[in-house]
Scaffold this active site. Sequence first.
Site, PDB file in Angstrom:
ATOM      1  N   PRO A 158       0.805  -1.220   0.000  1.00 59.76           N
ATOM      2  CA  PRO A 158       0.000   0.000   0.000  1.00 59.76           C
ATOM      3  C   PRO A 158       0.843   1.277   0.000  1.00 59.76           C
ATOM      4  CG  PRO A 158      -0.420  -1.334   1.970  1.00 59.76           C
ATOM      5  CD  PRO A 158       0.744  -1.896   1.276  1.00 59.76           C
ATOM      6  N   GLU A 159       0.262   2.307  -0.581  1.00 58.81           N
ATOM      7  CA  GLU A 159       0.926   3.608  -0.611  1.00 58.81           C
ATOM      8  C   GLU A 159       0.249   4.528   0.411  1.00 58.81           C
ATOM      9  OE1 GLU A 159       1.195   4.861  -4.746  1.00 58.81           O
ATOM     10  OE2 GLU A 159       1.308   2.790  -5.399  1.00 58.81           O
TER      11      GLU A 159
END
Length: 275
Positions: free
Chosen positions: A2-3
């Site tokens: 995830p960012e």
Amino acid sequence: MPELPEVETIVREIAPQLEGSRIARAELKKTDVLREVTKPRLIKALQGDTIEQVYRRAKHIVFRLSSGHRMIIQPRMTGSVIVYERELTRDELKYAVLICTLSDKRKFVYRDVRRLGTIWLLDEAGWIGYTGRIGPEPLEETFTPFVFADRLKGTRTAVKKAIMDQRRLAGVGNIYANEALFDARLNPAKSTHKLSVEEFARLHAAIVDVLQRALASSGTTLRDYRTGRGERGRFQFELRVYKRGGEKCVQCGKTLVETHEIDMRTTTYCKKCQR
Ligand SMILES: [Zn+2]
């Protein structure tokens, strides 16, 4: 992945549940995720300590303990952090890496299907050194187009590579770099030092906008990412270029192309809209 939007979503959901809670017991099922810490040292640091604050920095979830230690979890591709108010099912236990039982019997669990994520433990000085090497946070008010251009100026690498470099800018990875460059109508391979002031401003606005919209949708779930409540994000339905190679551009109808030449990762863009 995830960012920033995914990690921020997790943090916003788990922080109110964990802040002020004491860890009664910590169990670590796998040690290959550990960085800068051994299993006995991590367990010793966690057990009996209180979680004072949970926050995000770049793509990391930071747990500040009352001892001053920071436990830092970077979920990477397949990790998630979930708080349970019940016993875990056998399936949930299968991929659990770290299980912390709180003094009120709730559990917070770091689970990671392929164990690509990492757990760090740093003391105050170690954390200050580490965070100082990461670039500015794009959703903070102090992140102006000027700050952005200043962090990137003089860089000769492709602009896509530059905005994913965590030392220059925090939290942007492959999904949102692709999306922001499309929104800013910039060719991802363009040399950063050739960007005009106007192009820097456009890209700055596009980065902030795409991160805010993704955050409003609880992030992008393509496979394993789950929010702090174990739910899927919804931004995958709004992606304009990422994972859409071979499909039609939403702006001009031309077929989107894919390349791996910029940074070995998949870059998808429109040759007509992003010259
Ligand atoms: Zn197009």
